[in-house]
Design an enzyme around this catalytic site. Structure first.
Site, mmCIF file in Angstrom:
data_model
loop_
_atom_site.group_PDB
_atom_site.id
_atom_site.type_symbol
_atom_site.label_atom_id
_atom_site.label_comp_id
_atom_site.label_asym_id
_atom_site.label_seq_id
_atom_site.Cartn_x
_atom_site.Cartn_y
_atom_site.Cartn_z
ATOM 1 N N CYS A 74 9.517 -1.571 0.024
ATOM 2 C CA CYS A 74 9.442 -2.689 0.961
ATOM 3 C C CYS A 74 8.060 -2.784 1.600
ATOM 4 C CB CYS A 74 10.566 -2.587 1.996
ATOM 5 S SG CYS A 74 10.929 -4.192 2.720
ATOM 6 N N HIS A 130 15.051 -2.223 -1.149
ATOM 7 C CA HIS A 130 15.226 -0.822 -0.741
ATOM 8 C C HIS A 130 16.149 -0.106 -1.726
ATOM 9 C CE1 HIS A 130 13.413 -1.070 3.312
ATOM 10 N NE2 HIS A 130 13.761 -2.335 3.225
ATOM 11 N N GLU A 162 16.690 2.917 -2.033
ATOM 12 C CA GLU A 162 17.323 4.099 -1.430
ATOM 13 C C GLU A 162 18.751 3.825 -0.957
ATOM 14 O OE1 GLU A 162 14.763 2.392 -0.208
ATOM 15 O OE2 GLU A 162 14.754 2.297 1.988
#
Ligand code: GLN
Length: 548
Positions: free
Chosen positions: A381, A508, A510
């Site tokens: 990001c 993102h 993650e």
């Protein structure tokens, strides 16, 4: 009929209710029960989206674009089940809904009160999750500590809840702390007794106690707690500190937590399938290699601010039998002392998401170092936006400097600028580009190679974006735009074909990594870091060998 489990916490905050709830979720899921977990947060913000990561840690984003408490990340990772905006309820969102109803006249002139209007709204939110997803069990974690003023309406609501649904349909778990007093050389149960008394004074008798401690609870102490707190000794569960949060489900299983729960809720006992989970712990215990990856960020004093990044990296490392340690590097320190001071000798670099100008130049310097030294790099990001700025300034040589309009609205080269649909947005909460959006991966790119796919769905949380006016210049100077939104309007990923591993995403990744299915971009980083470490060691060894 859905069953409900309420998890409260006492004695101290940060007692680990979230991990206990998530771990119990895992134990039930491994017995083939469908679960959903709700976090009730007592603060008055409508959601944590506007809160500083310094205070509240990471803002976790769900598929449906809710900005939520970081515990939802644990719930998803432990239960391998996606949560939604229904799974995080705050005092702010409850009051907002009640006040809206009052303004609409829904209460027919009644005086609107905490009991029953606020408590009814809380109960309705819990029922809504059961109605929408039909899980076998809904776990509800009540944020805060018993005794806090803010938690009272939630505790009153869950007290009423069991009365409404019936005894065997709901149960209460209280998580407390058993401190060890060094000078007396003794574990103390008094704080737990006080906390249970506090809970009873509001009408809740816990069915199970989960006792956190730094060492095992002796049987005698379990008996004592049982006597004082009116909980059967076998329902006093010891939860000793673990080396990793992923060990907690196995410890709680050993202590018989799930068995107790099933018994109390009249659910059939089934043999748990924890084979994959145990494999995870084994791999974690016997890594073949250790590597250090740097994380250059703004909120590094509080590792909770990047918890999903830490976990995603850990998932990828476990899958490759590697222990990856993170070097936490403050972006502002990089500005003061230069990137080499912190990055030389590391095996990889992550620049995660963030907001605001502070530390930006440090992140850019770190990325420049990684690009020039072939250090594997993953940008997330804001990390991608910094990589774009770095290229604009140092390689594409955009005269007068390149920047994001977030940091310099008057920059001569706004390589990162506001998303067009964001131009008229002024409200802060819930107004970013949020949640799951598709990204098409360019043929023959590193991205496509890592994903083994041509399209991926990923979670977003941003307001700024690669400025399309610069696409040509970037591509011509050696950048590859390897991911685009399906309408090709938005740059979702970039990579550098001339570098061993230099890749960054506007989304993102993650948030979608799970212990048993690590994310491709983190897998790629760990693999590249391993290769980098090997070549680094090889390069270091040559002069030594020559000396001999
Ligand atoms: N501040 C940047 C934006 O709003 C990046 C956001 C983030 O990293 N989540 O686009």
């Amino acid at each position: 009929m859905t069953k409900f489990i309420f998890v409260t916490g006492g004695v101290v905050s940060s007692i680990g209710k979230g991990i206990v709830a998530a771990s119990l979720g895992r134990l039930l899921k491994s017995r083939d029960f469908a679960v959903s977990i709700i976090k009730l947060d007592p603060y008055i913000n409508v959601d944590p989206g506007t809160m500083s990561p310094f205070q509240h840690g990471e803002v976790y984003v769900t598929d449906d674009g809710a900005e939520t408490d970081l515990d939802l990340g644990h719930y998803e990772r432990f239960t391998d089940t996606s949560m939604s905006k229904l799974n995080n309820v705050t005092t702010g969102s409850i009051y907002q809904a009640v006040i809206n109803k009052e303004r609409r006249g829904d209460y027919n002139g009644a005086t609107v009160q905490v009991i029953p209007h606020i408590t009814n709204e809380i109960k309705e939110r819990i029922h809504r999750v059961a109605r929408n997803t039909h899980p076998d069990v809904v776990l509800v974690e009540v944020g805060g500590t018993v005794g806090d003023i803010e938690s009272l309406p939630f505790l009153e609501a869950i007290r009423q809840f069991r009365k409404d649904v019936g005894r065997t349909q709901a149960l209460y778990i209280h998580v407390t702390l058993i401190p060890f007093i060094e000078s007396a050389h003794e574990m103390k149960s008094k704080p737990t007794q006080h906390s249970v008394n506090e809970l009873r004074s509001i009408g809740i008798q816990p069915d199970i106690l989960v006792c956190r401690s730094d060492r095992p609870l002796p049987e005698g102490l379990k008996e004592k707690i049982s006597n004082f707190c009116d909980v059967p000794a076998k329902a006093v569960i010891s939860c000793q500190d673990a080396r990793s949060i992923y060990e907690v489900p196995l410890r709680l299983e050993q202590e018989g937590l799930a068995e107790r729960v099933l018994e109390l809720l009249n659910l059939p006992e089934r043999t748990p399938d924890l084979v994959n989970w145990k494999r995870l712990i084994r791999c974690m215990d016997q890594p073949q290699q250790r590597l250090v990856v740097g994380l250059v960020g703004k909120y590094v004093q509080l590792s909770d601010a990047y918890i999903s990044v830490v976990e995603a990296l850990r998932h990828a490392a476990i899958a490759q039998d590697i222990q990856v340690d993170l070097a936490w590097i403050s972006a502002e320190d990089v500005e003061k002392r230069g990137a080499a001071e912190y990055l030389a000798g590391l095996s990889g670099l992550i620049v995660p998401g963030g907001f605001g100008q502070r530390g930006i130049d440090g992140k850019i310097q770190a990325i420049q170092y990684a690009r020039e030294h072939n250090l594997p790099f993953l940008g997330l990001c804001l990390g991608m936006q910094c990589a774009v700025i770095e290229w604009g300034r140092n390689v594409a040589k955009l005269s007068g400097g390149a920047n994001s309009t977030e940091f310099d609205p008057a920059t001569p080269h706004p390589v990162i600028s506001l998303l067009p649909e964001q131009e008229d947005v002024s409200a802060l909460g819930g107004t970013l580009r949020l949640g799951l959006w598709a990204c098409r991966l360019a043929p023959n790119s590193l991205a496509q190679h890592l994903y083994h796919d041509s399209v991926t769905l990923e979670r977003h949380r941003h307001r700024y974006e690669f400025n399309n006016a610069y696409r040509r210049q970037f591509v011509d100077s050696g950048y590859r735009i390897c991911g685009l939104s399906l309408d090709e309007r938005l740059v979702e990923m970039i990579e550098l074909p001339s570098h061993p591993y230099f890749i960054a995403s506007q989304f993102h990744p993650e948030f979608r990594s799970r212990p048993n299915s690590p994310h491709p971009l983190f897998m790629g980083l760990v693999e590249a870091a391993r290769k980098h470490a090997q070549s680094y060691i090889a390069a270091e060894r040559i002069p030594v060998a020559q000396e001999e």
